[in-house]
Structures are given as C-alpha cells and as structure tokens.
Write a protein that holds these residues in place. Structure first.
Motif, PDB file in Angstrom:
ATOM      1  N   VAL A 257       0.836  -1.203   0.000  1.00  0.00           N
ATOM      2  CA  VAL A 257       0.000   0.000   0.000  1.00  0.00           C
ATOM      3  C   VAL A 257       0.870   1.252   0.000  1.00  0.00           C
ATOM      4  CG1 VAL A 257      -1.652   1.371   1.339  1.00  0.00           C
ATOM      5  CG2 VAL A 257      -1.980  -1.101   1.112  1.00  0.00           C
ATOM      6  N   LEU A 258       1.881   1.277   0.842  1.00  0.00           N
ATOM      7  CA  LEU A 258       2.744   2.451   0.963  1.00  0.00           C
ATOM      8  C   LEU A 258       3.509   2.725  -0.331  1.00  0.00           C
ATOM      9  CD1 LEU A 258       4.111   1.984   4.598  1.00  0.00           C
ATOM     10  CD2 LEU A 258       2.324   3.548   3.808  1.00  0.00           C
ATOM     11  N   ARG A 259       3.821   1.656  -1.075  1.00  0.00           N
ATOM     12  CA  ARG A 259       4.498   1.850  -2.360  1.00  0.00           C
ATOM     13  C   ARG A 259       3.554   2.447  -3.405  1.00  0.00           C
ATOM     14  NH1 ARG A 259       7.867  -2.740  -0.986  1.00  0.00           N
ATOM     15  NH2 ARG A 259       6.256  -4.251  -1.554  1.00  0.00           N
ATOM     16  N   ALA A 260       2.256   2.171  -3.257  1.00  0.00           N
ATOM     17  CA  ALA A 260       1.282   2.599  -4.261  1.00  0.00           C
ATOM     18  C   ALA A 260       0.698   3.987  -3.990  1.00  0.00           C
ATOM     19  CB  ALA A 260       0.140   1.578  -4.342  1.00  0.00           C
ATOM     20  N   VAL A 261       0.752   4.445  -2.743  1.00  0.00           N
ATOM     21  CA  VAL A 261       0.096   5.699  -2.356  1.00  0.00           C
ATOM     22  C   VAL A 261       1.068   6.875  -2.475  1.00  0.00           C
ATOM     23  CG1 VAL A 261      -0.941   6.950  -0.427  1.00  0.00           C
ATOM     24  CG2 VAL A 261      -1.532   4.554  -0.816  1.00  0.00           C
ATOM     25  N   PRO A 262       0.668   7.964  -3.144  1.00  0.00           N
ATOM     26  CA  PRO A 262       1.529   9.150  -3.234  1.00  0.00           C
ATOM     27  C   PRO A 262       1.837   9.712  -1.849  1.00  0.00           C
ATOM     28  CG  PRO A 262      -0.306   9.290  -4.788  1.00  0.00           C
ATOM     29  CD  PRO A 262      -0.590   8.137  -3.883  1.00  0.00           C
ATOM     30  N   GLY A 263       3.066  10.202  -1.675  1.00  0.00           N
ATOM     31  CA  GLY A 263       3.507  10.699  -0.366  1.00  0.00           C
ATOM     32  C   GLY A 263       2.647  11.819   0.186  1.00  0.00           C
ATOM     33  N   GLU A 264       2.215  12.746  -0.665  1.00  0.00           N
ATOM     34  CA  GLU A 264       1.415  13.880  -0.200  1.00  0.00           C
ATOM     35  C   GLU A 264       0.052  13.414   0.300  1.00  0.00           C
ATOM     36  OE1 GLU A 264       0.276  17.735   0.755  1.00  0.00           O
ATOM     37  OE2 GLU A 264       2.254  16.867   0.348  1.00  0.00           O
ATOM     38  N   MET A 285       8.065   1.253   7.002  1.00  0.00           N
ATOM     39  CA  MET A 285       8.894   2.112   6.148  1.00  0.00           C
ATOM     40  C   MET A 285      10.356   1.921   6.539  1.00  0.00           C
ATOM     41  SD  MET A 285       6.928   5.764   6.207  1.00  0.00           S
ATOM     42  CE  MET A 285       5.699   6.181   4.994  1.00  0.00           C
ATOM     43  N   SER A 286      11.233   2.364   5.679  1.00  0.00           N
ATOM     44  CA  SER A 286      12.643   2.413   6.067  1.00  0.00           C
ATOM     45  C   SER A 286      12.781   3.445   7.186  1.00  0.00           C
ATOM     46  CB  SER A 286      13.510   2.803   4.876  1.00  0.00           C
ATOM     47  OG  SER A 286      13.260   4.149   4.498  1.00  0.00           O
ATOM     48  N   GLN A 287      13.803   3.323   7.972  1.00  0.00           N
ATOM     49  CA  GLN A 287      13.992   4.247   9.099  1.00  0.00           C
ATOM     50  C   GLN A 287      14.082   5.695   8.613  1.00  0.00           C
ATOM     51  OE1 GLN A 287      17.287   3.269  11.635  1.00  0.00           O
ATOM     52  NE2 GLN A 287      17.031   5.052  12.945  1.00  0.00           N
ATOM     53  N   ARG A 288      14.782   5.892   7.510  1.00  0.00           N
ATOM     54  CA  ARG A 288      14.951   7.248   6.979  1.00  0.00           C
ATOM     55  C   ARG A 288      13.612   7.819   6.507  1.00  0.00           C
ATOM     56  NH1 ARG A 288      16.116   9.487   1.985  1.00  0.00           N
ATOM     57  NH2 ARG A 288      17.317  11.434   2.045  1.00  0.00           N
ATOM     58  N   ALA A 289      12.842   7.004   5.773  1.00  0.00           N
ATOM     59  CA  ALA A 289      11.546   7.470   5.267  1.00  0.00           C
ATOM     60  C   ALA A 289      10.590   7.762   6.416  1.00  0.00           C
ATOM     61  CB  ALA A 289      10.939   6.419   4.341  1.00  0.00           C
ATOM     62  N   ALA A 290      10.616   6.935   7.453  1.00  0.00           N
ATOM     63  CA  ALA A 290       9.738   7.137   8.606  1.00  0.00           C
ATOM     64  C   ALA A 290      10.082   8.431   9.330  1.00  0.00           C
ATOM     65  CB  ALA A 290       9.849   5.950   9.563  1.00  0.00           C
ATOM     66  N   GLU A 291      11.374   8.698   9.478  1.00  0.00           N
ATOM     67  CA  GLU A 291      11.801   9.931  10.157  1.00  0.00           C
ATOM     68  C   GLU A 291      11.399  11.167   9.358  1.00  0.00           C
ATOM     69  OE1 GLU A 291      15.965   9.392  10.709  1.00  0.00           O
ATOM     70  OE2 GLU A 291      15.725   8.069  12.453  1.00  0.00           O
ATOM     71  N   MET A 292      11.517  11.087   8.042  1.00  0.00           N
ATOM     72  CA  MET A 292      11.126  12.207   7.184  1.00  0.00           C
ATOM     73  C   MET A 292       9.617  12.457   7.272  1.00  0.00           C
ATOM     74  SD  MET A 292      13.456  11.548   3.768  1.00  0.00           S
ATOM     75  CE  MET A 292      12.630  12.858   2.870  1.00  0.00           C
ATOM     76  N   LEU A 293       8.840  11.385   7.287  1.00  0.00           N
ATOM     77  CA  LEU A 293       7.388  11.532   7.378  1.00  0.00           C
ATOM     78  C   LEU A 293       6.988  12.116   8.729  1.00  0.00           C
ATOM     79  CD1 LEU A 293       4.595  11.140   6.166  1.00  0.00           C
ATOM     80  CD2 LEU A 293       4.645   8.755   6.909  1.00  0.00           C
ATOM     81  N   LYS A 294       7.643  11.679   9.799  1.00  0.00           N
ATOM     82  CA  LYS A 294       7.361  12.223  11.137  1.00  0.00           C
ATOM     83  C   LYS A 294       7.660  13.730  11.178  1.00  0.00           C
ATOM     84  CE  LYS A 294       8.267   7.951  13.707  1.00  0.00           C
ATOM     85  NZ  LYS A 294       9.221   7.237  14.610  1.00  0.00           N
ATOM     86  N   ASP A 295       8.781  14.099  10.585  1.00  0.00           N
ATOM     87  CA  ASP A 295       9.147  15.525  10.547  1.00  0.00           C
ATOM     88  C   ASP A 295       8.117  16.328   9.763  1.00  0.00           C
ATOM     89  OD1 ASP A 295      11.419  15.037  12.019  1.00  0.00           O
ATOM     90  OD2 ASP A 295      12.751  14.937  10.265  1.00  0.00           O
ATOM     91  N   ASP A 296       7.677  15.768   8.631  1.00  0.00           N
ATOM     92  CA  ASP A 296       6.674  16.455   7.811  1.00  0.00           C
ATOM     93  C   ASP A 296       5.356  16.618   8.569  1.00  0.00           C
ATOM     94  OD1 ASP A 296       8.419  16.716   5.712  1.00  0.00           O
ATOM     95  OD2 ASP A 296       7.689  14.941   4.633  1.00  0.00           O
ATOM     96  N   LEU A 297       4.971  15.584   9.318  1.00  0.00           N
ATOM     97  CA  LEU A 297       3.725  15.660  10.102  1.00  0.00           C
ATOM     98  C   LEU A 297       3.826  16.714  11.187  1.00  0.00           C
ATOM     99  CD1 LEU A 297       2.761  11.889  10.520  1.00  0.00           C
ATOM    100  CD2 LEU A 297       1.340  13.650   9.450  1.00  0.00           C
ATOM    101  N   ASP A 298       4.991  16.779  11.818  1.00  0.00           N
ATOM    102  CA  ASP A 298       5.185  17.746  12.907  1.00  0.00           C
ATOM    103  C   ASP A 298       5.224  19.178  12.390  1.00  0.00           C
ATOM    104  OD1 ASP A 298       5.275  15.707  14.752  1.00  0.00           O
ATOM    105  OD2 ASP A 298       7.468  15.555  14.747  1.00  0.00           O
ATOM    106  N   SER A 299       5.822  19.359  11.210  1.00  0.00           N
ATOM    107  CA  SER A 299       5.986  20.716  10.674  1.00  0.00           C
ATOM    108  C   SER A 299       4.759  21.201   9.896  1.00  0.00           C
ATOM    109  CB  SER A 299       7.219  20.776   9.761  1.00  0.00           C
ATOM    110  OG  SER A 299       7.065  19.897   8.662  1.00  0.00           O
TER     111      SER A 299
END
Length: 338
Positions: A257-264, A285-299
C-alpha cells in the motif's frame, strides 16, 4: 529468473491482458465485446502497464488457457455448474455467491448491464422517479463505486430509504423484477427474458456502497438510518471499512500500500490517523523514510478536515482496488468487501 517464477507474479487481470495482446486487435476486440464495463477498464489499464513480457511468458499464459479450455465440457453444456465450481474454488462459497448471482442474473438482463456504461448522473436521472424499491435493486446490482456516485445525486431522505432497502433486500420479489424489467425495457427498447430470482443486496452491499460516499454524506446518511432503525444502522456501520481499519492489514500488505500511495496523500491522510495506525505505517517504512514523514507531520500546520477525509477516501479506494486484484488481503471487517 525461471518462467515459472515470472508467471507467479502475474495476477489474473494481467494474464488476461497478456492473452488479449497476443490475439491481435481484431480478435481482442471481439472478446472485449462480451465483457462488462469494469472488466474492460481493469484489463485495459493492465495492458498499458505491461512491460518486458518475454516470449516464454506469453507461451506460458497461452498454454495455461489452452489447458483450462480443454478440461471444460463441450461449449454450452454444463457451463453454469462449471462456473459455480470454478468461482467457489477461487473465492470461497461466501464470496462466490454474490459474483455468481450477478453473472447469471446479468446474463438475462442486458438493460442492467447497459447501465454500467452510463454516466452516474444519467442513471440517477433515469431512475430517480421510480419507486425506492426499484432504485434499491438497481443500485444493489451495479458496482459499489458507481452506486455510491448515483446515490450522491439523490436527496438525503431518499438516500436513507434506498440504503435501508438494500440492507434488508433478501432476494428479488417477482413484482419488483417485473417493475424493473418494464423500466429497463422502456428506456432501451430491449427484450428481456424471464428473470430468475437472485439474491443481491443485503447489509454488506449497503455498507460497501456507503464506503464510496463522501464523509459528510456518509455521516448524515447513517444518522438518518439510525433515526428510523437504530439496529440496522449499527449493523451497516459495523461492516463499513474505514481508514482506521488499515491497521488490520498485514505488514507485507501495508508495504504494498505504501508503495502505491503518493507521499502527499499519505501525509494528509495521516493527520487524521490514530497513534496505532501511525505506528504501523512507520514500522513498515525504512527508518529514513519514517523519520522524514514524522518531521513532515510535525511541521505541517493545521489542515482542513475535508482535505484529510478526501485523502483517506482516495487511499481506501486504492486499497480496495489492490485487494480486488489480489495484491493484498484486507483483514478484519474489510475482508468481506474483497
């Protein structure tokens, strides 16, 4: 990679696409004339995505098709029994029942099949003046996404009435079939044969249609149904597959599912997700992708609820398509909608 391994990666839709591409334009056109609208759209989409098909893979698909054809009885003899056995073997008795009913019922009712090719607004205009029982039979027969779009064209009171009738539909009475037959015959000037009683509709069908409505329409509709019949409204709501139910998908399925869904879209949808679902998404998710998504959610600042719900609906639609194609399996309540 061996031919055997390559073939296992192709689902039924992709194998059908390979078969039609190998036939040539004229022959493929003749085959598609006998398909329903959804099947044509699904196989057509698969055709556009097929790449790097080896000659061995094409030969494997053709050999499989030929083998299945040779095992059948003479054409036209015992087809119904063969169809039932194949579908029950593939889908299980519970899920196959509805598919079998639709095929056998639709075979003798070309008018209903014609509705599948029409714009939702046109169908709504065609049936809006009919008795709600007739409307409920038509919507129970059509695919859930199209039915939801048609339903959204009706006023709130009619939506509630129709959904309740679909949920309590237990077979089609001869009088209702007669009325439906007359409506379709007048509109398409087609001759229909004697229609058999068929079990379509039910609470699962009502819930599936509800899943495709906008969140605002969905909420009002459930409230209106519960005012009339609280127990029925509760049963429909229990079977509805919502964004939070994605937590029941296994890890392999969640990764697909995560591979098929656009990031935005995922970012917007997760603004309304609970901690358990967020944790499951991050874990797959990979650790890097998860950290980036968490940062995006927070910001990310405040987002309109309507935007969040729209993103969740879009992801759910993608998930249902993946489940239907066999790419993933829905867990819990959602599995009933595959």
């Amino acid at each position: 990679m061996s031919r055997e391994k390559a073939e296992t990666k192709r689902n039924g839709t992709e194998r059908a696409a390979i078969l039609l591409l190998s036939l040539g334009e004229a022959e493929a056109t003749e085959v598609m004339k006998h398909m329903g609208a959804k099947d044509v759209q699904r196989i057509g989409a698969a055709m556009t995505q097929l790449q790097n098909i080896s000659r061995q893979e094409v030969q494997g698909v053709l050999a499989e098709f030929t083998s299945e054809l040779e095992e059948k009885t003479a054409l036209g003899i015992g087809v119904d029994d063969y169809l039932r056995k194949v579908l029950i073997g593939a889908l299980g008795e519970d899920k196959a029942g509805g598919v079998i009913d639709r095929i056998l019922f639709g075979r003798s009712s070309k008018g209903l099949e014609a509705l599948k090719w029409m714009d939702a607004r046109a169908v709504a205009e065609l049936i809006r003046q009919e008795h709600p029982q007739i409307i409920s039979i038509v919507l129970a027969y059509l695919d859930a996404d199209q039915s939801a779009e048609i339903l959204s064209q009706f006023p709130d009171w009619l939506r509630a009435d129709v959904i309740m009738r679909i949920a309590t539909l237990d077979g089609i009475q001869p009088t209702a079939l007669h009325e439906l037959d007359e409506v379709i015959e007048k509109q398409f000037a087609g001759k229909t044969g004697a229609l058999k009683t068929s079990v379509i509709g039910g609470i699962k069908t009502a819930a599936q249609i509800m899943n495709f409505l906008d969140s605002s329409q969905e909420t009002v509709l459930i409230e209106n149904i519960r005012k009339v019949d609280d127990s029925l409204g509760g049963k429909i709501q229990d079977l509805m597959f919502v964004f939070g139910d994605l937590v029941d998908i296994d890890d392999r399925g969640m990764q697909e599912v995560l591979r098929a869904v656009p990031g935005e879209k995922l970012l917007l949808a997760m603004k309304g997700a609970d901690d358990e679902l967020k944790s499951k998404i991050f874990r797959n998710m990979s650790q890097r992708a998860a950290e980036m998504l968490k940062d995006d959610l927070d910001s990310r600042g405040p987002v309109r609820l309507s935007e969040v719900e729209a993103a969740q609906k879009e992801i759910l639609l993608q998930v249902r398509k993946m489940a239907e194609a066999g790419t993933i399996q829905l867990g819990g309540k959602g599995e009933e909608f595959v």
